[in-house]
Motif scaffolding. Structure first.
Motif, PDB file in Angstrom:
ATOM      1  N   THR A 251     -64.879  15.320  -6.107  1.00 43.08           N
ATOM      2  CA  THR A 251     -63.428  15.544  -6.222  1.00 43.08           C
ATOM      3  C   THR A 251     -62.768  15.331  -4.858  1.00 43.08           C
ATOM      4  N   PHE A 252     -63.384  15.907  -3.821  1.00 41.01           N
ATOM      5  CA  PHE A 252     -62.879  15.681  -2.456  1.00 41.01           C
ATOM      6  C   PHE A 252     -63.100  14.207  -2.077  1.00 41.01           C
ATOM      7  N   GLY A 253     -64.286  13.689  -2.416  1.00 39.34           N
ATOM      8  CA  GLY A 253     -64.659  12.328  -2.017  1.00 39.34           C
ATOM      9  C   GLY A 253     -63.784  11.265  -2.656  1.00 39.34           C
ATOM     10  N   HIS A 254     -63.514  11.428  -3.951  1.00 38.56           N
ATOM     11  CA  HIS A 254     -62.645  10.449  -4.616  1.00 38.56           C
ATOM     12  C   HIS A 254     -61.246  10.474  -3.989  1.00 38.56           C
ATOM     13  N   ALA A 255     -60.775  11.668  -3.592  1.00 35.50           N
ATOM     14  CA  ALA A 255     -59.455  11.756  -2.941  1.00 35.50           C
ATOM     15  C   ALA A 255     -59.465  10.948  -1.647  1.00 35.50           C
ATOM     16  N   TYR A 262     -59.233   1.700  -1.584  1.00 32.88           N
ATOM     17  CA  TYR A 262     -60.623   1.474  -1.997  1.00 32.88           C
ATOM     18  C   TYR A 262     -61.359   0.537  -1.056  1.00 32.88           C
ATOM     19  N   GLY A 263     -62.561   0.962  -0.652  1.00 35.92           N
ATOM     20  CA  GLY A 263     -63.422   0.114   0.167  1.00 35.92           C
ATOM     21  C   GLY A 263     -63.413   0.481   1.636  1.00 35.92           C
ATOM     22  N   VAL A 264     -62.492   1.342   2.070  1.00 34.56           N
ATOM     23  CA  VAL A 264     -62.441   1.707   3.495  1.00 34.56           C
ATOM     24  C   VAL A 264     -63.595   2.657   3.808  1.00 34.56           C
ATOM     25  N   CYS A 265     -63.680   3.721   3.029  1.00 30.99           N
ATOM     26  CA  CYS A 265     -64.794   4.663   3.156  1.00 30.99           C
ATOM     27  C   CYS A 265     -65.723   4.363   1.975  1.00 30.99           C
ATOM     28  N   LEU A 266     -67.022   4.137   2.219  1.00 32.30           N
ATOM     29  CA  LEU A 266     -67.936   3.840   1.109  1.00 32.30           C
ATOM     30  C   LEU A 266     -68.040   5.065   0.205  1.00 32.30           C
ATOM     31  N   HIS A 267     -68.342   4.817  -1.075  1.00 27.65           N
ATOM     32  CA  HIS A 267     -68.431   5.931  -2.020  1.00 27.65           C
ATOM     33  C   HIS A 267     -69.426   6.998  -1.520  1.00 27.65           C
ATOM     34  N   GLY A 268     -70.599   6.554  -1.088  1.00 23.11           N
ATOM     35  CA  GLY A 268     -71.616   7.511  -0.625  1.00 23.11           C
ATOM     36  C   GLY A 268     -71.128   8.292   0.594  1.00 23.11           C
ATOM     37  N   GLU A 269     -70.392   7.620   1.473  1.00 20.93           N
ATOM     38  CA  GLU A 269     -69.855   8.314   2.655  1.00 20.93           C
ATOM     39  C   GLU A 269     -68.851   9.385   2.223  1.00 20.93           C
ATOM     40  N   ALA A 270     -68.014   9.034   1.261  1.00 17.95           N
ATOM     41  CA  ALA A 270     -67.016   9.994   0.778  1.00 17.95           C
ATOM     42  C   ALA A 270     -67.708  11.181   0.094  1.00 17.95           C
ATOM     43  N   MET A 277     -67.332  19.567   2.409  1.00 17.45           N
ATOM     44  CA  MET A 277     -66.131  20.348   2.062  1.00 17.45           C
ATOM     45  C   MET A 277     -66.473  21.372   0.977  1.00 17.45           C
ATOM     46  N   ALA A 278     -67.246  20.948  -0.018  1.00 19.16           N
ATOM     47  CA  ALA A 278     -67.643  21.875  -1.098  1.00 19.16           C
ATOM     48  C   ALA A 278     -68.513  22.997  -0.539  1.00 19.16           C
ATOM     49  N   ALA A 279     -69.376  22.657   0.412  1.00 19.02           N
ATOM     50  CA  ALA A 279     -70.241  23.683   1.023  1.00 19.02           C
ATOM     51  C   ALA A 279     -69.398  24.672   1.823  1.00 19.02           C
ATOM     52  N   GLU A 280     -68.419  24.150   2.559  1.00 21.24           N
ATOM     53  CA  GLU A 280     -67.517  25.026   3.336  1.00 21.24           C
ATOM     54  C   GLU A 280     -66.782  25.997   2.410  1.00 21.24           C
ATOM     55  N   LEU A 281     -66.326  25.470   1.272  1.00 15.02           N
ATOM     56  CA  LEU A 281     -65.617  26.332   0.318  1.00 15.02           C
ATOM     57  C   LEU A 281     -66.583  27.361  -0.288  1.00 15.02           C
ATOM     58  N   SER A 282     -67.806  26.927  -0.559  1.00  9.22           N
ATOM     59  CA  SER A 282     -68.806  27.851  -1.109  1.00  9.22           C
ATOM     60  C   SER A 282     -69.076  28.983  -0.117  1.00  9.22           C
ATOM     61  N   LEU A 320     -54.002  14.143  -4.690  1.00  8.13           N
ATOM     62  CA  LEU A 320     -55.029  13.189  -5.157  1.00  8.13           C
ATOM     63  C   LEU A 320     -56.065  13.898  -6.016  1.00  8.13           C
ATOM     64  N   MET A 321     -56.433  15.104  -5.632  1.00  7.18           N
ATOM     65  CA  MET A 321     -57.459  15.847  -6.376  1.00  7.18           C
ATOM     66  C   MET A 321     -56.949  16.296  -7.750  1.00  7.18           C
ATOM     67  N   SER A 322     -55.619  16.382  -7.895  1.00  7.45           N
ATOM     68  CA  SER A 322     -55.061  16.840  -9.177  1.00  7.45           C
ATOM     69  C   SER A 322     -55.280  15.799 -10.285  1.00  7.45           C
ATOM     70  N   HIS A 323     -55.645  14.555  -9.906  1.00  8.58           N
ATOM     71  CA  HIS A 323     -55.941  13.524 -10.926  1.00  8.58           C
ATOM     72  C   HIS A 323     -57.399  13.560 -11.365  1.00  8.58           C
ATOM     73  N   ASP A 324     -58.187  14.460 -10.789  1.00  7.53           N
ATOM     74  CA  ASP A 324     -59.630  14.471 -11.075  1.00  7.53           C
ATOM     75  C   ASP A 324     -59.887  14.610 -12.577  1.00  7.53           C
ATOM     76  N   LYS A 325     -60.944  13.934 -13.048  1.00  6.70           N
ATOM     77  CA  LYS A 325     -61.261  13.993 -14.491  1.00  6.70           C
ATOM     78  C   LYS A 325     -61.776  15.367 -14.907  1.00  6.70           C
ATOM     79  N   LYS A 326     -62.099  16.228 -13.954  1.00  4.14           N
ATOM     80  CA  LYS A 326     -62.544  17.578 -14.325  1.00  4.14           C
ATOM     81  C   LYS A 326     -61.377  18.560 -14.454  1.00  4.14           C
ATOM     82  N   VAL A 327     -60.154  18.065 -14.265  1.00  2.00           N
ATOM     83  CA  VAL A 327     -58.988  18.935 -14.475  1.00  2.00           C
ATOM     84  C   VAL A 327     -58.840  19.196 -15.979  1.00  2.00           C
ATOM     85  N   VAL A 328     -58.779  20.467 -16.363  1.00  2.00           N
ATOM     86  CA  VAL A 328     -58.561  20.817 -17.772  1.00  2.00           C
ATOM     87  C   VAL A 328     -57.335  21.724 -17.832  1.00  2.00           C
TER      88      VAL A 328
END
Ligand code: NAD
Ligand code: GLY
Length: 364
Positions: A251-255, A262-270, A277-282, A320-328
């Motif tokens: 979710t952070f990475g796609h943002a 697209y293509g500036v930061c590789l998917h794996g890098e993001a 970021m998820a670990a920091e929040l955890s 950007l994160m508000s468009h995530d597909k996990k938003v319900v």
């Protein structure tokens, strides 16, 4: 050759991992409905591997329509998809034609979506050539393209008939792309396989040196993890956990990917930055210790991955994160870590904590 199975009743299929598989047509042939394939690849892969694969297939009488797309994440869009449809129609491909994807995740996602939609669906085979695609994107049947509003926003679930991962292709993979694949590998350890995480900490130097045995083991173990998750929740409908857990850091990475273009930061890098970021929040939620977050950060760094995100600003990240597909129903569900090796989906993280976690990982 290592062999795994993705168990999905009548949609089950094998994952074959090994050296020199590109020219072993005996593996592909039984999976074809007719001796006709549309072979989707990109300009770079066409130079490297198209001839080997095409010659081997032609020798056993398979008719090939090669479709060579431009290279890169920026081309995972409608224009490229239309190039596939145009070529398939021009060359009179029919419902018995199999679509073969020869390339990384971009080609696999594009070709898979074309296979899912061409004449309402034709057989599909994945021949992944990046580490990332061999450990993740070729398995599980998620296909699609990007939209300016968000990554992978348009797509379909369409399982392949076969995943053929020729580890010899990794010899030509640039180091930066190898590291991008390691991000998704580390993800499996973080979300559900602590012994694998420990194995990665021990063997990271060998993986970066492209040790064949270590890479083959890491691919097999990653695919085993992915196959188990997909078999349990193919369409990502589990209310808690399930397939969504494979999206740690996404979710952070796609943002980041969408925000930078697209293509500036590789998917794996993001994914690496997003996982930190998820670990920091955890940690802020009291689930991980500071030492564990440091351990995660240092493993990504050892894999030569970035751990700091661009300063897009918290408001832009949240938008950007508000468009995530996990938003319900307007509520964002994040994948977080209850402990090392145990991920959960969580919809109740206070927004100020989310912002603090993002800001703690952004470049000064
Ligand atoms: P990619 O497909 O862009 O490939 C990376 C680069 O490596 C490209 O320039 C490509 O031409 C080149 N390349 C590929 N194989 C090579 C080889 N053997 N030798 C030399 N160069 C080679 O990127 P990727 O990291 O493979 O995939 C990222 C994409 O996968 C993203 O779009 C992401 O959203 C998607 N993805 C999908 C899923 C899924 O489940 N469908 C999962 C994870 C990621
Ligand atoms: N890469 C996430 C998934 O396949 O579900």
């Amino acid at each position: 050759m290592r062999r795994l199975n993705v168990s999905l009743a009548e949609r089950s299929y094998p994952i074959l991992i090994g050296e020199g598989l590109l020219s072993q047509t005996g593996l592909v042939l039984p999976m074809l409905q007719t001796k006709r394939v549309a072979l989707v690849t990109n300009v770079k892969l066409a130079d490297l591997y198209l001839e080997t694969l095409a010659n081997a297939l032609e020798k056993v009488g398979v008719g090939i329509t090669p479709i060579i797309l431009p290279d890169g994440e920026a081309h995972k869009n409608w224009e490229s998809l239309n190039l596939i449809y145009d070529a398939m129609l021009t060359h009179r491909c029919d419902r018995g034609t199999s679509v073969l994807a020869l390339g990384g995740g971009v080609i696999g996602d594009l070709a898979g979506f074309a296979a899912a939609t061409f004449q309402r669906g034709v057989p599909f085979i994945q021949i992944p050539t990046t580490l990332l695609s061999q450990v993740d994107s070729s398995v599980g049947g998620k296909t699609g393209i990007n939209h300016p509003f968000g990554k992978n926003m348009i797509g379909a679930f369409w399982q392949p008939k076969l995943v053929l991962a020729d580890t010899d292709t990794l010899k030509t993979l640039p180091d930066r792309e190898l590291s991008a694949g390691l991000a998704e590998i580390i993800k499996y350890g973080l979300i559900r396989d602590l012994p694998f995480l420990e194995w990665l900490e021990t063997n990271m130097d060998g993986l970066l040196a492209k040790d064949g045995e270590l890479l083959a083991y890491a691919i097999e173990r990653s695919c085993m993890n992915k196959a188990e998750v997909v078999a349990a929740d193919e369409y990502e409908t589990a209310r808690d956990g399930g397939r969504a857990l494979l999206n740690l850091g996404h979710t952070f990475g796609h943002a980041i990917e969408t925000g930078l273009g697209y293509g500036v930061c590789l998917h794996g890098e993001a994914v690496a930055i997003g996982s930190v970021m998820a670990a920091e929040l955890s940690q802020r939620l009291g689930w991980l210790s500071a030492a564990e977050v440091d351990r995660i950060r240092s493993l990504f760094k050892r894999a030569n991955l970035p751990v700091e995100g661009p300063k897009l600003g918290a408001v832009r990240y949240l938008e950007l994160m508000s468009h995530d597909k996990k938003v319900v129903a307007g509520r964002l569900r994040l994948v977080l870590l209850k402990s090392l090796g145990e991920a959960v989906t969580h919809a109740d993280a206070p927004q100020n904590q989310v912002v603090a976690a993002i800001e703690s990982c952004c470049r000064a």
